[in-house]
Design a protein around this motif. Structure first.
Motif, PDB file in Angstrom:
ATOM      1  N   ASN A  10      -5.163   1.809  -3.612  1.00  0.00           N
ATOM      2  CA  ASN A  10      -4.950   3.123  -2.461  1.00  0.00           C
ATOM      3  C   ASN A  10      -3.518   3.299  -2.768  1.00  0.00           C
ATOM      4  O   ASN A  10      -2.473   2.397  -2.770  1.00  0.00           O
ATOM      5  CB  ASN A  10      -5.268   2.510  -1.075  1.00  0.00           C
ATOM      6  N   TYR A  15      -0.092   0.156   1.405  1.00  0.00           N
ATOM      7  CA  TYR A  15      -0.993  -0.481   0.512  1.00  0.00           C
ATOM      8  C   TYR A  15      -0.625  -1.555  -0.797  1.00  0.00           C
ATOM      9  O   TYR A  15      -1.382  -2.043  -1.300  1.00  0.00           O
ATOM     10  CB  TYR A  15      -2.152   0.586   0.500  1.00  0.00           C
ATOM     11  N   ASN A  21      -5.538  -3.657  -3.786  1.00  0.00           N
ATOM     12  CA  ASN A  21      -4.744  -2.791  -4.667  1.00  0.00           C
ATOM     13  C   ASN A  21      -4.564  -3.678  -5.996  1.00  0.00           C
ATOM     14  O   ASN A  21      -3.722  -3.456  -7.111  1.00  0.00           O
ATOM     15  CB  ASN A  21      -3.285  -2.442  -4.224  1.00  0.00           C
ATOM     16  N   PHE A  66      -7.665   7.555  -2.924  1.00  0.00           N
ATOM     17  CA  PHE A  66      -7.980   6.483  -2.038  1.00  0.00           C
ATOM     18  C   PHE A  66      -9.222   5.619  -2.817  1.00  0.00           C
ATOM     19  O   PHE A  66     -10.308   6.447  -3.329  1.00  0.00           O
ATOM     20  CB  PHE A  66      -8.176   6.631  -0.623  1.00  0.00           C
TER      21      PHE A  66
END
Length: 188
Positions: A10, A15, A21, A66
């Motif tokens: 993201n 994030y 991630n 996203f």
């Protein structure tokens, strides 16, 4: 032979250091290792880089859509570069692997991973490679979405970083198509 490596995650500082991630973190390390730069590409809804492997140019993509809409970005770049699903490697976090484990596979379902689910929908195929970085499962009663959107402990980070390093060490073999050698090394 791999022509496109997609890291899932993201965008946004909040994030950056979360379990979800892991794919972004992997690509950031890969770009750092090869001395490449990220370029914002609005037409692909992502940031791109590329490096010259022994087989030629490999495109790196971090979708800026996203996680749940990753397929939009992947679909655009695949159509533009005329890349086949079997020439794609998607790097992502994996709940079904222990923290710090790393596994390579081709094809399969999405196992509830919304990023993979969207990519499958946009490609119309499941036949891409996945480099799965283990982040473990939350304790019983904890919401999965909350778990993947939080930062791991220091000891978990160390294990995740070791997995990332192991995956990067195999990139040359993987992009040239030596999948068996990569699996033997990572799955040992």
């Amino acid at each position: 032979m791999i022509k496109l490596i997609v890291g899932l995650g993201n965008p946004g500082r909040q994030y950056e250091k979360t379990r979800h991630n892991a794919g972004f973190l992997f690509l950031d390390e890969l770009v750092s290792k090869f001395g490449c730069d990220w370029v914002n590409e609005p037409r692909f809804q992502g940031v791109l880089s590329e490096y010259n492997a022994s087989i030629g140019k490999v495109v790196l993509l971090k979708p800026e859509t996203f996680m749940n809409r990753s397929g939009q970005s992947v679909g655009k770049i695949v159509r533009y570069y005329k890349i086949m699903p079997e020439e794609i490697l998607v790097v992502h976090d994996e709940l079904d692997l222990d923290v710090g484990a790393i596994r390579l596979k081709k094809g399969g379902g999405h196992a509830g991973h919304n990023g993979l689910k969207d990519i499958i929908a946009h490609l119309g195929s499941r036949e891409f490679f996945r480099l799965r970085i283990g982040v473990g499962r939350p304790v019983t009663g904890k919401v999965v979405a909350d778990y993947v959107l939080t930062s791991p402990s220091k000891s978990e980070w160390e294990l995740i970083n070791l997995a990332i390093d192991a995956g990067i060490a195999c990139m040359d073999k993987l992009v040239t198509g030596d999948v068996a050698a990569v699996m033997n090394k990572l799955h040992a």
